[in-house]
Each structure stands twice: as C-alpha cells, then as structure tokens.
Design a protein around this motif. Structure first.
Motif, PDB file in Angstrom:
ATOM      1  N   LEU A  44       0.713  -1.166   0.056  1.00 41.41           N
ATOM      2  CA  LEU A  44       0.033   0.062  -0.084  1.00 41.41           C
ATOM      3  C   LEU A  44       0.863   1.352  -0.211  1.00 41.41           C
ATOM      4  O   LEU A  44       0.329   2.468  -0.149  1.00 41.41           O
ATOM      5  CB  LEU A  44      -0.861   0.072   1.161  1.00 41.41           C
ATOM      6  N   GLY A  45       2.180   0.969   0.289  1.00 41.63           N
ATOM      7  CA  GLY A  45       3.014   2.345   0.272  1.00 41.63           C
ATOM      8  C   GLY A  45       2.866   3.084   1.586  1.00 41.63           C
ATOM      9  O   GLY A  45       3.087   4.166   1.444  1.00 41.63           O
ATOM     10  N   VAL A  46       2.399   2.582   2.555  1.00 38.34           N
ATOM     11  CA  VAL A  46       2.545   3.136   4.001  1.00 38.34           C
ATOM     12  C   VAL A  46       3.402   2.459   4.840  1.00 38.34           C
ATOM     13  O   VAL A  46       3.952   1.595   4.696  1.00 38.34           O
ATOM     14  CB  VAL A  46       0.945   3.287   4.364  1.00 38.34           C
ATOM     15  N   ARG A  47       3.459   3.301   6.087  1.00 38.61           N
ATOM     16  CA  ARG A  47       4.177   2.513   7.097  1.00 38.61           C
ATOM     17  C   ARG A  47       3.667   1.574   7.920  1.00 38.61           C
ATOM     18  O   ARG A  47       2.568   1.500   7.961  1.00 38.61           O
ATOM     19  CB  ARG A  47       4.815   3.924   8.169  1.00 38.61           C
ATOM     20  N   ASP A  48       4.638   0.656   8.226  1.00 40.86           N
ATOM     21  CA  ASP A  48       4.287  -0.496   9.123  1.00 40.86           C
ATOM     22  C   ASP A  48       3.487  -0.279  10.326  1.00 40.86           C
ATOM     23  O   ASP A  48       2.159  -0.599  10.629  1.00 40.86           O
ATOM     24  CB  ASP A  48       5.474  -1.465   9.470  1.00 40.86           C
ATOM     25  N   ASN A  49       3.932   1.038  10.919  1.00 41.01           N
ATOM     26  CA  ASN A  49       3.188   1.424  12.039  1.00 41.01           C
ATOM     27  C   ASN A  49       1.926   2.071  12.015  1.00 41.01           C
ATOM     28  O   ASN A  49       0.983   1.836  12.919  1.00 41.01           O
ATOM     29  CB  ASN A  49       4.233   2.614  12.958  1.00 41.01           C
ATOM     30  N   ASP A  50       1.510   2.691  10.728  1.00 38.47           N
ATOM     31  CA  ASP A  50       0.354   3.124  10.571  1.00 38.47           C
ATOM     32  C   ASP A  50      -0.874   1.920  10.434  1.00 38.47           C
ATOM     33  O   ASP A  50      -1.742   2.026  10.796  1.00 38.47           O
ATOM     34  CB  ASP A  50       0.414   3.960   9.183  1.00 38.47           C
ATOM     35  N   VAL A  51      -0.279   0.920   9.613  1.00 36.74           N
ATOM     36  CA  VAL A  51      -1.138  -0.349   9.331  1.00 36.74           C
ATOM     37  C   VAL A  51      -1.516  -1.034  10.714  1.00 36.74           C
ATOM     38  O   VAL A  51      -2.525  -1.333  11.108  1.00 36.74           O
ATOM     39  CB  VAL A  51      -0.396  -1.224   8.456  1.00 36.74           C
ATOM     40  N   LYS A  52      -0.178  -1.213  11.541  1.00 35.60           N
ATOM     41  CA  LYS A  52      -0.481  -1.658  12.988  1.00 35.60           C
ATOM     42  C   LYS A  52      -1.530  -0.785  13.493  1.00 35.60           C
ATOM     43  O   LYS A  52      -2.121  -1.448  14.539  1.00 35.60           O
ATOM     44  CB  LYS A  52       0.988  -1.823  13.317  1.00 35.60           C
ATOM     45  N   MET A  53      -1.153   0.510  13.777  1.00 40.18           N
ATOM     46  CA  MET A  53      -2.204   1.260  14.453  1.00 40.18           C
ATOM     47  C   MET A  53      -3.831   0.995  14.097  1.00 40.18           C
ATOM     48  O   MET A  53      -4.489   0.938  15.004  1.00 40.18           O
ATOM     49  CB  MET A  53      -1.760   2.872  14.446  1.00 40.18           C
ATOM     50  N   TRP A  54      -3.808   0.988  12.737  1.00 39.77           N
ATOM     51  CA  TRP A  54      -5.139   1.098  12.140  1.00 39.77           C
ATOM     52  C   TRP A  54      -5.884  -0.278  12.468  1.00 39.77           C
ATOM     53  O   TRP A  54      -6.992  -0.397  13.102  1.00 39.77           O
ATOM     54  CB  TRP A  54      -5.033   1.140  10.698  1.00 39.77           C
ATOM     55  N   TYR A  55      -4.734  -1.400  12.469  1.00 42.32           N
ATOM     56  CA  TYR A  55      -5.432  -2.816  12.730  1.00 42.32           C
ATOM     57  C   TYR A  55      -5.835  -2.618  14.267  1.00 42.32           C
ATOM     58  O   TYR A  55      -6.817  -3.113  14.439  1.00 42.32           O
ATOM     59  CB  TYR A  55      -4.447  -3.697  12.290  1.00 42.32           C
ATOM     60  N   THR A  56      -5.155  -2.243  15.078  1.00 42.76           N
ATOM     61  CA  THR A  56      -5.157  -2.152  16.634  1.00 42.76           C
ATOM     62  C   THR A  56      -6.216  -1.514  16.954  1.00 42.76           C
ATOM     63  O   THR A  56      -7.303  -2.067  17.645  1.00 42.76           O
ATOM     64  CB  THR A  56      -3.973  -1.702  17.170  1.00 42.76           C
ATOM     65  N   ASN A  57      -6.632  -0.234  16.315  1.00 44.58           N
ATOM     66  CA  ASN A  57      -7.890   0.381  16.746  1.00 44.58           C
ATOM     67  C   ASN A  57      -9.204  -0.181  16.091  1.00 44.58           C
ATOM     68  O   ASN A  57     -10.245  -0.250  16.687  1.00 44.58           O
ATOM     69  CB  ASN A  57      -7.740   1.913  16.087  1.00 44.58           C
ATOM     70  N   ARG A  58      -8.956  -0.684  14.804  1.00 51.90           N
ATOM     71  CA  ARG A  58     -10.048  -1.457  14.294  1.00 51.90           C
ATOM     72  C   ARG A  58     -10.500  -2.468  14.925  1.00 51.90           C
ATOM     73  O   ARG A  58     -11.987  -2.867  15.164  1.00 51.90           O
ATOM     74  CB  ARG A  58      -9.816  -1.644  12.748  1.00 51.90           C
ATOM     75  N   LEU A  59      -9.618  -3.376  15.465  1.00 54.48           N
ATOM     76  CA  LEU A  59      -9.878  -4.596  16.200  1.00 54.48           C
ATOM     77  C   LEU A  59     -10.522  -4.179  17.600  1.00 54.48           C
ATOM     78  O   LEU A  59     -11.379  -4.908  17.907  1.00 54.48           O
ATOM     79  CB  LEU A  59      -8.593  -5.455  16.548  1.00 54.48           C
ATOM     80  N   ALA A  60     -10.088  -3.245  18.192  1.00 51.57           N
ATOM     81  CA  ALA A  60     -10.727  -2.781  19.420  1.00 51.57           C
ATOM     82  C   ALA A  60     -12.078  -2.204  19.045  1.00 51.57           C
ATOM     83  O   ALA A  60     -13.122  -2.510  19.927  1.00 51.57           O
ATOM     84  CB  ALA A  60      -9.872  -1.854  19.998  1.00 51.57           C
ATOM     85  N   ALA A  61     -12.497  -1.746  18.176  1.00 58.12           N
ATOM     86  CA  ALA A  61     -13.573  -1.177  17.714  1.00 58.12           C
ATOM     87  C   ALA A  61     -14.691  -2.340  17.388  1.00 58.12           C
ATOM     88  O   ALA A  61     -15.845  -2.433  17.749  1.00 58.12           O
ATOM     89  CB  ALA A  61     -13.779  -0.219  16.725  1.00 58.12           C
ATOM     90  N   TRP A  62     -14.078  -3.243  16.557  1.00 54.70           N
ATOM     91  CA  TRP A  62     -14.832  -4.418  16.367  1.00 54.70           C
ATOM     92  C   TRP A  62     -15.423  -5.193  17.648  1.00 54.70           C
ATOM     93  O   TRP A  62     -16.253  -5.722  17.963  1.00 54.70           O
ATOM     94  CB  TRP A  62     -14.202  -5.471  15.523  1.00 54.70           C
ATOM     95  N   ARG A  63     -14.254  -5.595  18.393  1.00 54.39           N
ATOM     96  CA  ARG A  63     -14.589  -6.211  19.757  1.00 54.39           C
ATOM     97  C   ARG A  63     -15.496  -5.650  20.531  1.00 54.39           C
ATOM     98  O   ARG A  63     -16.483  -6.136  21.072  1.00 54.39           O
ATOM     99  CB  ARG A  63     -13.215  -6.145  20.762  1.00 54.39           C
ATOM    100  N   ARG A  64     -15.583  -4.159  20.743  1.00 55.63           N
ATOM    101  CA  ARG A  64     -16.548  -3.385  21.607  1.00 55.63           C
ATOM    102  C   ARG A  64     -17.948  -3.437  20.818  1.00 55.63           C
ATOM    103  O   ARG A  64     -18.955  -3.805  21.441  1.00 55.63           O
ATOM    104  CB  ARG A  64     -16.298  -1.959  21.575  1.00 55.63           C
TER     105      ARG A  64
END
Length: 75
Positions: A44-64
């Motif tokens: 995607l041409g983005v930083r690993d950390n940005d993908v990790k942060m997005w996935y972490t936030n998205r997973l938390a939202a999904w869990r809620r």
C-alpha cells in the motif's frame, strides 16, 4: 467511527483507497502476523506502524461492537 480522522504524532491520515483495502483485509482476517502487516504496508506504500495502529484500533472497535473487552484474548 472514522479511523481516517485521527491524526497523532507523526501520523499521516490514510487515503480512502488504503482504508478500503485495510477494511477488506480486516473482514477476512481479524489479526495479522507481523510479516503480513509488513507486506500489506509495503504493497500500500504506507508505514508498518500506520497499518499496525489502524488494525489495533479497528480490532478494538470490532471487539466493542461484539460486546467483548478491548483486550479480549490478550495476556
């Protein structure tokens, strides 16, 4: 929740196209191995950390949304 609106330290908002790909990947697999995360970020041409942060936030939202704790399954 719109994850693209969150702008933190050294965080560049992700494009709509990147968000679509991440959301599609999340719908297939809820958790990523670090190697998969690196591959997706590179493709995607983005930083690993940005993908990790997005996935972490998205997973938390999904869990809620599922009535689970944000840290469900974590030690």
């Amino acid at each position: 929740m719109d994850f693209n609106d969150k702008v933190g330290n050294n965080h560049i908002p992700l494009s709509d196209e990147v968000l679509e790909v991440l959301e599609a990947q999340f719908n297939k697999v809820k958790t990523l191995h670090s190697t998969d995360l690196e591959i997706i970020a590179a493709e995607l041409g983005v930083r690993d950390n940005d993908v990790k942060m997005w996935y972490t936030n998205r997973l938390a939202a999904w869990r809620r949304s599922q009535g689970l704790s944000d840290c469900f399954g974590q030690l």
